[in-house]
Design a protein around this motif. Structure first.
Motif, mmCIF file in Angstrom:
data_model
loop_
_atom_site.group_PDB
_atom_site.id
_atom_site.type_symbol
_atom_site.label_atom_id
_atom_site.label_comp_id
_atom_site.label_asym_id
_atom_site.label_seq_id
_atom_site.Cartn_x
_atom_site.Cartn_y
_atom_site.Cartn_z
ATOM 1 N N PRO A 18 0.818 -1.214 0.000
ATOM 2 C CA PRO A 18 0.000 0.000 0.000
ATOM 3 C C PRO A 18 0.853 1.266 0.000
ATOM 4 O O PRO A 18 2.039 1.223 0.333
ATOM 5 C CB PRO A 18 -0.812 -0.094 1.295
ATOM 6 C CG PRO A 18 -0.250 -1.224 2.085
ATOM 7 C CD PRO A 18 0.735 -1.972 1.255
ATOM 8 N N GLY A 19 0.247 2.394 -0.381
ATOM 9 C CA GLY A 19 0.986 3.660 -0.404
ATOM 10 C C GLY A 19 0.029 4.830 -0.288
ATOM 11 O O GLY A 19 -1.115 4.667 0.147
ATOM 12 N N ASP A 20 0.484 6.011 -0.707
ATOM 13 C CA ASP A 20 -0.280 7.249 -0.607
ATOM 14 C C ASP A 20 -1.569 7.176 -1.452
ATOM 15 O O ASP A 20 -1.511 6.966 -2.668
ATOM 16 C CB ASP A 20 0.620 8.384 -1.101
ATOM 17 C CG ASP A 20 -0.067 9.727 -1.026
ATOM 18 O OD1 ASP A 20 -0.066 10.318 0.053
ATOM 19 O OD2 ASP A 20 -0.623 10.164 -2.060
ATOM 20 N N ALA A 21 -2.728 7.365 -0.792
ATOM 21 C CA ALA A 21 -4.022 7.139 -1.465
ATOM 22 C C ALA A 21 -4.250 8.090 -2.647
ATOM 23 O O ALA A 21 -4.751 7.677 -3.697
ATOM 24 C CB ALA A 21 -5.161 7.256 -0.455
ATOM 25 N N ALA A 22 -3.869 9.365 -2.489
ATOM 26 C CA ALA A 22 -4.110 10.335 -3.574
ATOM 27 C C ALA A 22 -3.236 10.020 -4.790
ATOM 28 O O ALA A 22 -3.683 10.077 -5.943
ATOM 29 C CB ALA A 22 -3.820 11.748 -3.058
ATOM 30 N N LEU A 23 -1.988 9.656 -4.511
ATOM 31 C CA LEU A 23 -1.052 9.299 -5.592
ATOM 32 C C LEU A 23 -1.570 8.058 -6.337
ATOM 33 O O LEU A 23 -1.566 8.009 -7.579
ATOM 34 C CB LEU A 23 0.329 9.016 -4.978
ATOM 35 C CG LEU A 23 1.500 8.803 -5.943
ATOM 36 C CD1 LEU A 23 1.785 10.076 -6.734
ATOM 37 C CD2 LEU A 23 2.762 8.369 -5.176
ATOM 38 N N ILE A 24 -2.021 7.078 -5.565
ATOM 39 C CA ILE A 24 -2.536 5.831 -6.141
ATOM 40 C C ILE A 24 -3.768 6.111 -7.012
ATOM 41 O O ILE A 24 -3.905 5.564 -8.114
ATOM 42 C CB ILE A 24 -2.853 4.814 -5.016
ATOM 43 C CG1 ILE A 24 -1.525 4.268 -4.443
ATOM 44 C CG2 ILE A 24 -3.733 3.659 -5.518
ATOM 45 C CD1 ILE A 24 -1.675 3.387 -3.222
ATOM 46 N N ALA A 25 -4.639 7.002 -6.565
ATOM 47 C CA ALA A 25 -5.847 7.338 -7.339
ATOM 48 C C ALA A 25 -5.462 7.996 -8.666
ATOM 49 O O ALA A 25 -6.038 7.683 -9.721
ATOM 50 C CB ALA A 25 -6.755 8.253 -6.519
ATOM 51 N N ARG A 26 -4.475 8.888 -8.627
ATOM 52 C CA ARG A 26 -4.001 9.511 -9.885
ATOM 53 C C ARG A 26 -3.407 8.455 -10.817
ATOM 54 O O ARG A 26 -3.616 8.471 -12.024
ATOM 55 C CB ARG A 26 -2.938 10.581 -9.586
ATOM 56 C CG ARG A 26 -3.508 11.912 -9.125
ATOM 57 C CD ARG A 26 -2.562 13.082 -9.444
ATOM 58 N NE ARG A 26 -1.219 12.934 -8.895
ATOM 59 C CZ ARG A 26 -0.895 13.137 -7.623
ATOM 60 N NH1 ARG A 26 -1.828 13.498 -6.756
ATOM 61 N NH2 ARG A 26 0.337 12.981 -7.212
ATOM 62 N N GLY A 27 -2.662 7.537 -10.226
ATOM 63 C CA GLY A 27 -2.035 6.476 -11.019
ATOM 64 C C GLY A 27 -3.055 5.553 -11.650
ATOM 65 O O GLY A 27 -2.905 5.152 -12.800
ATOM 66 N N LYS A 28 -4.111 5.251 -10.923
ATOM 67 C CA LYS A 28 -5.156 4.364 -11.460
ATOM 68 C C LYS A 28 -5.831 5.019 -12.668
ATOM 69 O O LYS A 28 -6.094 4.377 -13.685
ATOM 70 C CB LYS A 28 -6.198 4.035 -10.385
ATOM 71 C CG LYS A 28 -7.322 3.157 -10.934
ATOM 72 C CD LYS A 28 -8.297 2.717 -9.847
ATOM 73 C CE LYS A 28 -9.577 2.070 -10.390
ATOM 74 N NZ LYS A 28 -9.445 1.205 -11.550
ATOM 75 N N ASP A 29 -6.086 6.316 -12.538
ATOM 76 C CA ASP A 29 -6.720 7.050 -13.628
ATOM 77 C C ASP A 29 -5.857 6.989 -14.892
ATOM 78 O O ASP A 29 -6.340 6.729 -15.990
ATOM 79 C CB ASP A 29 -6.911 8.511 -13.166
ATOM 80 C CG ASP A 29 -7.931 9.208 -14.025
ATOM 81 O OD1 ASP A 29 -9.067 8.704 -14.096
ATOM 82 O OD2 ASP A 29 -7.574 10.224 -14.661
ATOM 83 N N LEU A 30 -4.547 7.217 -14.694
ATOM 84 C CA LEU A 30 -3.627 7.175 -15.844
ATOM 85 C C LEU A 30 -3.574 5.770 -16.446
ATOM 86 O O LEU A 30 -3.616 5.589 -17.657
ATOM 87 C CB LEU A 30 -2.235 7.611 -15.388
ATOM 88 C CG LEU A 30 -1.234 8.007 -16.469
ATOM 89 C CD1 LEU A 30 -0.096 8.820 -15.854
ATOM 90 C CD2 LEU A 30 -0.646 6.826 -17.223
ATOM 91 N N PHE A 31 -3.489 4.763 -15.578
ATOM 92 C CA PHE A 31 -3.397 3.381 -16.051
ATOM 93 C C PHE A 31 -4.642 3.000 -16.867
ATOM 94 O O PHE A 31 -4.541 2.391 -17.928
ATOM 95 C CB PHE A 31 -3.252 2.420 -14.862
ATOM 96 C CG PHE A 31 -3.005 0.994 -15.280
ATOM 97 C CD1 PHE A 31 -1.722 0.563 -15.593
ATOM 98 C CD2 PHE A 31 -4.052 0.088 -15.381
ATOM 99 C CE1 PHE A 31 -1.495 -0.757 -16.004
ATOM 100 C CE2 PHE A 31 -3.830 -1.219 -15.795
ATOM 101 C CZ PHE A 31 -2.545 -1.642 -16.106
ATOM 102 N N ASP A 32 -5.818 3.398 -16.352
ATOM 103 C CA ASP A 32 -7.085 3.015 -17.007
ATOM 104 C C ASP A 32 -7.363 3.822 -18.269
ATOM 105 O O ASP A 32 -7.919 3.295 -19.226
ATOM 106 C CB ASP A 32 -8.264 3.213 -16.050
ATOM 107 C CG ASP A 32 -8.226 2.234 -14.874
ATOM 108 O OD1 ASP A 32 -7.478 1.249 -14.950
ATOM 109 O OD2 ASP A 32 -8.949 2.475 -13.888
#
Ligand code: HEC
Ligand code: HEC
Length: 206
Positions: free
Chosen positions: A117-131
């Motif tokens: 697990p890691g920083d929730a906001a960073l992870i949310a931005r990353g998910k958006d980019l990945f998807d």
């Protein structure tokens, strides 16, 4: 539009190369590969390929076709970034085709450990980019080739649960052409550091 092109590229690549590997090795090769993994590879890649150090990529649950391709690319020195040269060229040179097939089969079959697990906001931005990619740039969605949940497809590697610093390093060496990966190079050539770190944090958390 760019995403569509990437998707077509995926299909084309799978059509050309998708059936060449993924054979099941014979019993003796399976046993010899499991022994080699325990005696040699685990020193860096961890037991069953679940390494805890970000210097060493996780291999557990990685795509069999991708593992085979990479071991061959180290052996022929086609994968040429500094860490490939320093750590993997010598080891891969000692593996014959049978052992390469056995090791790829072995690691593909190992259950991957949970993500980190890691920083929730960073992870949310990353998910958006990945998807979805970044529509304002030529930066298509990663999920098209790497799977909806980063699980990998055919020769396209699993990224789920991989160490974030390893992935950022790989995108950087692919950008600078130290690691020859023509398809990925075209995808990530305009990616900046913040985008790399976000997408890597998301994938590491899976
Ligand atoms: C001394 C440490 C060390 C040992 C032992 C080692 N590796 Fe590696 N391996 C590495 C490092 C470091 C990398 C990442 C190289 C890079 O950044 O390009 C790597 C990368 C890989 C990759 C590419 C993974 C990816 O996601 O692209 C594969 C496959 C691999 N190793 C398989 C093996 C196998 C199979 C063995 C045993 C026969 C083995 N390694 C032994 C250090 C090691
Ligand atoms: C058109 C298909 C395609 C798309 C889209 C794509 N990739 Fe890849 N990716 C590949 C291929 C093929 C490889 C393996 C390259 C090789 O053989 O060395 C790869 C390799 C990688 C690796 C190295 C994995 C490892 O274990 O060393 C990372 C990290 C990666 N991709 C991240 C991404 C990210 C992030 C995105 C979205 C911005 C993305 N990819 C989009 C095809 C794609």
């Amino acid at each position: 539009m760019t995403t569509k092109i990437a998707y077509l590229l995926c299909i084309a690549m799978l059509a050309v190369t998708g059936t060449a590997y993924a054979d099941k090795p014979d019993e003796a090769t399976q046993k010899a590969a499991a022994r080699k993994a325990a005696d040699l590879c685990s020193a860096c890649h961890g037991p069953g390929g679940n390494s805890i150090s970000p210097t060493f990529p996780r291999l557990a649950g990685q795509r069999q076709e991708y593992l085979e391709n990479q071991l061959r690319a180290f052996k022929t020195q086609k994968r040429g970034e500094p860490d490939a040269h320093d750590f993997m060229w010598g080891i891969a040179a000692s593996l014959d085709d049978k052992m390469i097939g056995g090791l790829a089969y072995y690691y593909a079959a190992q259950p991957p450990a949970r993500g980190i697990p890691g920083d929730a906001a960073l992870i949310a931005r990353g998910k958006d980019l990945f998807d979805k990619g970044v529509p304002s740039k030529p930066l298509p969605a990663c999920s098209t080739c790497h799977g909806m949940n980063g699980e990998g497809i055919g020769e396209f590697p699993r990224l789920a649960g991989q160490h974030a610093t390893y992935m950022v390093k790989q995108i950087t060496v692919i950008q600078s052409l130290l690691r020859a990966a023509p398809v990925m190079h075209g995808i990530v050539k305009e990616m900046n550091r913040a985008e790399m770190e976000a997408v890597a944090a998301y994938l590491q958390s899976l």
